[in-house]
Design a protein around this motif. Structure first.
Motif, PDB file in Angstrom:
ATOM      1  N   LEU A 137      49.871  45.470  26.554  1.00 13.74           N
ATOM      2  CA  LEU A 137      48.560  45.114  27.100  1.00 13.74           C
ATOM      3  C   LEU A 137      48.102  43.765  26.564  1.00 13.74           C
ATOM      4  O   LEU A 137      47.963  43.572  25.349  1.00 13.74           O
ATOM      5  N   ILE A 138      47.855  42.827  27.487  1.00 20.20           N
ATOM      6  CA  ILE A 138      47.472  41.470  27.073  1.00 20.20           C
ATOM      7  C   ILE A 138      46.071  41.096  27.512  1.00 20.20           C
ATOM      8  O   ILE A 138      45.552  40.053  27.099  1.00 20.20           O
ATOM      9  N   GLY A 139      45.430  41.891  28.374  1.00 23.23           N
ATOM     10  CA  GLY A 139      44.116  41.493  28.846  1.00 23.23           C
ATOM     11  C   GLY A 139      43.374  42.613  29.540  1.00 23.23           C
ATOM     12  O   GLY A 139      43.851  43.763  29.606  1.00 23.23           O
ATOM     13  N   THR A 140      42.201  42.248  30.068  1.00 22.65           N
ATOM     14  CA  THR A 140      41.322  43.209  30.736  1.00 22.65           C
ATOM     15  C   THR A 140      40.667  42.540  31.937  1.00 22.65           C
ATOM     16  O   THR A 140      40.242  41.379  31.855  1.00 22.65           O
ATOM     17  N   THR A 141      40.582  43.260  33.047  1.00 15.63           N
ATOM     18  CA  THR A 141      39.877  42.768  34.232  1.00 15.63           C
ATOM     19  C   THR A 141      38.887  43.821  34.711  1.00 15.63           C
ATOM     20  O   THR A 141      39.108  45.019  34.523  1.00 15.63           O
ATOM     21  N   ASP A 142      37.808  43.354  35.319  1.00 20.42           N
ATOM     22  CA  ASP A 142      36.823  44.260  35.908  1.00 20.42           C
ATOM     23  C   ASP A 142      37.095  44.511  37.389  1.00 20.42           C
ATOM     24  O   ASP A 142      36.325  45.217  38.051  1.00 20.42           O
ATOM     25  N   ALA A 143      38.161  43.930  37.922  1.00 22.04           N
ATOM     26  CA  ALA A 143      38.474  44.102  39.342  1.00 22.04           C
ATOM     27  C   ALA A 143      38.721  45.578  39.652  1.00 22.04           C
ATOM     28  O   ALA A 143      39.345  46.295  38.861  1.00 22.04           O
ATOM     29  N   VAL A 144      38.255  46.016  40.802  1.00 16.86           N
ATOM     30  CA  VAL A 144      38.462  47.401  41.247  1.00 16.86           C
ATOM     31  C   VAL A 144      39.729  47.424  42.094  1.00 16.86           C
ATOM     32  O   VAL A 144      39.751  46.898  43.213  1.00 16.86           O
ATOM     33  N   LEU A 145      40.777  48.015  41.552  1.00 18.97           N
ATOM     34  CA  LEU A 145      42.075  48.013  42.233  1.00 18.97           C
ATOM     35  C   LEU A 145      42.143  49.061  43.335  1.00 18.97           C
ATOM     36  O   LEU A 145      42.893  48.897  44.304  1.00 18.97           O
ATOM     37  N   TRP A 146      41.400  50.153  43.190  1.00 13.40           N
ATOM     38  CA  TRP A 146      41.448  51.233  44.179  1.00 13.40           C
ATOM     39  C   TRP A 146      40.037  51.744  44.415  1.00 13.40           C
ATOM     40  O   TRP A 146      39.329  52.126  43.480  1.00 13.40           O
ATOM     41  N   ASP A 147      39.604  51.721  45.673  1.00 14.40           N
ATOM     42  CA  ASP A 147      38.271  52.187  46.043  1.00 14.40           C
ATOM     43  C   ASP A 147      38.409  52.930  47.363  1.00 14.40           C
ATOM     44  O   ASP A 147      38.636  52.311  48.405  1.00 14.40           O
ATOM     45  N   HIS A 148      38.293  54.254  47.324  1.00  8.24           N
ATOM     46  CA  HIS A 148      38.524  55.051  48.532  1.00  8.24           C
ATOM     47  C   HIS A 148      37.505  54.742  49.621  1.00  8.24           C
ATOM     48  O   HIS A 148      37.730  55.046  50.798  1.00  8.24           O
ATOM     49  N   ALA A 149      36.365  54.114  49.254  1.00  8.21           N
ATOM     50  CA  ALA A 149      35.357  53.759  50.252  1.00  8.21           C
ATOM     51  C   ALA A 149      35.636  52.407  50.894  1.00  8.21           C
ATOM     52  O   ALA A 149      34.948  52.012  51.838  1.00  8.21           O
ATOM     53  N   PHE A 171      45.796  35.214  38.034  1.00 10.87           N
ATOM     54  CA  PHE A 171      44.855  35.666  37.024  1.00 10.87           C
ATOM     55  C   PHE A 171      44.042  34.465  36.530  1.00 10.87           C
ATOM     56  O   PHE A 171      44.619  33.430  36.178  1.00 10.87           O
ATOM     57  N   VAL A 172      42.736  34.630  36.543  1.00  3.75           N
ATOM     58  CA  VAL A 172      41.830  33.538  36.170  1.00  3.75           C
ATOM     59  C   VAL A 172      41.170  33.877  34.835  1.00  3.75           C
ATOM     60  O   VAL A 172      40.420  34.860  34.748  1.00  3.75           O
ATOM     61  N   PRO A 173      41.445  33.118  33.788  1.00  6.81           N
ATOM     62  CA  PRO A 173      40.856  33.442  32.473  1.00  6.81           C
ATOM     63  C   PRO A 173      39.340  33.286  32.486  1.00  6.81           C
ATOM     64  O   PRO A 173      38.804  32.339  33.066  1.00  6.81           O
ATOM     65  N   VAL A 174      38.650  34.209  31.824  1.00  5.47           N
ATOM     66  CA  VAL A 174      37.193  34.127  31.711  1.00  5.47           C
ATOM     67  C   VAL A 174      36.773  34.233  30.250  1.00  5.47           C
ATOM     68  O   VAL A 174      35.655  34.634  29.941  1.00  5.47           O
ATOM     69  N   GLY A 175      37.654  33.868  29.345  1.00  8.16           N
ATOM     70  CA  GLY A 175      37.328  33.924  27.929  1.00  8.16           C
ATOM     71  C   GLY A 175      37.719  35.256  27.324  1.00  8.16           C
ATOM     72  O   GLY A 175      38.173  36.167  28.009  1.00  8.16           O
ATOM     73  N   ARG A 176      37.517  35.368  26.013  1.00  8.95           N
ATOM     74  CA  ARG A 176      37.879  36.581  25.298  1.00  8.95           C
ATOM     75  C   ARG A 176      36.638  37.167  24.669  1.00  8.95           C
ATOM     76  O   ARG A 176      35.672  36.486  24.354  1.00  8.95           O
ATOM     77  N   ARG A 177      36.637  38.505  24.513  1.00  9.00           N
ATOM     78  CA  ARG A 177      35.499  39.174  23.868  1.00  9.00           C
ATOM     79  C   ARG A 177      35.387  38.758  22.411  1.00  9.00           C
ATOM     80  O   ARG A 177      36.378  38.579  21.746  1.00  9.00           O
ATOM     81  N   VAL A 194      40.280  37.674  34.325  1.00  9.46           N
ATOM     82  CA  VAL A 194      40.850  38.443  33.213  1.00  9.46           C
ATOM     83  C   VAL A 194      40.411  37.859  31.869  1.00  9.46           C
ATOM     84  O   VAL A 194      40.320  36.636  31.711  1.00  9.46           O
ATOM     85  N   ARG A 195      40.100  38.735  30.939  1.00  8.87           N
ATOM     86  CA  ARG A 195      39.879  38.361  29.547  1.00  8.87           C
ATOM     87  C   ARG A 195      41.181  38.645  28.804  1.00  8.87           C
ATOM     88  O   ARG A 195      41.653  39.785  28.794  1.00  8.87           O
ATOM     89  N   TYR A 196      41.756  37.632  28.209  1.00 11.67           N
ATOM     90  CA  TYR A 196      43.007  37.827  27.467  1.00 11.67           C
ATOM     91  C   TYR A 196      42.666  38.346  26.070  1.00 11.67           C
ATOM     92  O   TYR A 196      42.638  37.603  25.089  1.00 11.67           O
ATOM     93  N   ASP A 197      42.393  39.655  26.031  1.00 15.77           N
ATOM     94  CA  ASP A 197      41.924  40.302  24.804  1.00 15.77           C
ATOM     95  C   ASP A 197      42.708  41.578  24.508  1.00 15.77           C
ATOM     96  O   ASP A 197      42.236  42.443  23.777  1.00 15.77           O
ATOM     97  N   GLY A 198      43.889  41.722  25.079  1.00 20.52           N
ATOM     98  CA  GLY A 198      44.647  42.967  24.943  1.00 20.52           C
ATOM     99  C   GLY A 198      45.161  43.218  23.534  1.00 20.52           C
ATOM    100  O   GLY A 198      45.439  42.273  22.775  1.00 20.52           O
ATOM    101  N   PRO A 199      45.316  44.477  23.158  1.00 17.35           N
ATOM    102  CA  PRO A 199      45.770  44.820  21.801  1.00 17.35           C
ATOM    103  C   PRO A 199      47.210  44.410  21.505  1.00 17.35           C
ATOM    104  O   PRO A 199      47.608  44.375  20.333  1.00 17.35           O
ATOM    105  N   ASP A 200      47.998  44.116  22.548  1.00 15.45           N
ATOM    106  CA  ASP A 200      49.397  43.722  22.319  1.00 15.45           C
ATOM    107  C   ASP A 200      49.607  42.221  22.496  1.00 15.45           C
ATOM    108  O   ASP A 200      50.751  41.760  22.545  1.00 15.45           O
ATOM    109  N   LEU A 201      48.516  41.460  22.580  1.00 20.68           N
ATOM    110  CA  LEU A 201      48.639  40.020  22.816  1.00 20.68           C
ATOM    111  C   LEU A 201      49.443  39.343  21.711  1.00 20.68           C
ATOM    112  O   LEU A 201      50.321  38.508  21.984  1.00 20.68           O
TER     113      LEU A 201
END
Length: 205
Positions: free
Chosen positions: A172-184, A199-205, A84-91
């Protein structure tokens, strides 16, 4: 604890707290796995557990309401890590509510082990518990009309990740690229009730 009939072969069990609902859900899964409980579906929610496909719901209702909820067993399953990048607009707003810096919001959140209490709202969305009560925050007074997929948010006692773009009122406090739902994928949902999450921090944008 109350057990209410639902149709001919289901029960809705109401419990005083979310923690007890999670403990009962874990116990019922254990019983089903060992073969002492025949049930088609076990579906947890905030303070309830639905059992569907019971041969004798009256007998089970009597058994459950006459006993105490057993304590949750020690966790044994692996932890799913979400980068997760802790870059959310409500941080900044969450930092103010907590009385800490934005950096400390990220640290506290990332140091917490979460558990999926139940799923809902959208396919793949898990309601994660684990933050102490002093870090619970209200929903936004005005919900957003569109929250992007991967947004990490807080509301009340829960943390959640939006699996797809949708309206939402969580902080909203962050963003992740993880795919939570994949029908395949099998299973399609990355998170299921009982799943342990960090949640593992990976820096902020």
């Amino acid at each position: 604890m109350r057990a209410l009939p639902v149709g001919d072969d289901a029960l809705l069990v109401e419990l005083p707290s979310g923690e007890q609902a999670q403990a009962l859900h874990a116990e019922l899964l254990r019983r089903r796995a060992e073969g002492t409980l025949a049930v088609r579906e076990i579906v947890p929610a905030a303070r309830t557990v639905l059992l569907d496909g019971l041969a004798d719901p009256v007998r089970l209702a009597s058994e459950l309401t006459a006993s105490d909820v057993p304590p949750a067993l020690p966790e044994t399953q692996e932890i799913i890590e979400l980068r997760v990048r802790y870059d959310g607009p409500d941080l900044a707003d969450v930092a103010a509510l907590w009385g800490v810096s934005e950096h400390d919001v990220a640290r506290i959140h990332a140091d917490t082990e979460f558990r999926v209490a139940f799923c809902g709202f959208a396919p793949g969305f898990g309601y994660l518990t684990g933050l102490p009560e002093r870090y619970h925050v209200p929903r936004r007074a005005t919900p957003r009309t569109s929250v992007p997929a991967g947004a990490v948010g807080l509301a009340g006692p829960y943390t959640g990740v939006y699996p797809r773009s949708s309206p939402g009122g969580w902080q909203l406090i962050g963003t992740t690229d993880a795919v939570l739902w994949d029908h395949a994928r099998v299973p399609a949902a990355l998170l299921a009730p009982g799943t342990r999450v960090r949640f593992v921090p990976v820096g902020r944008r």
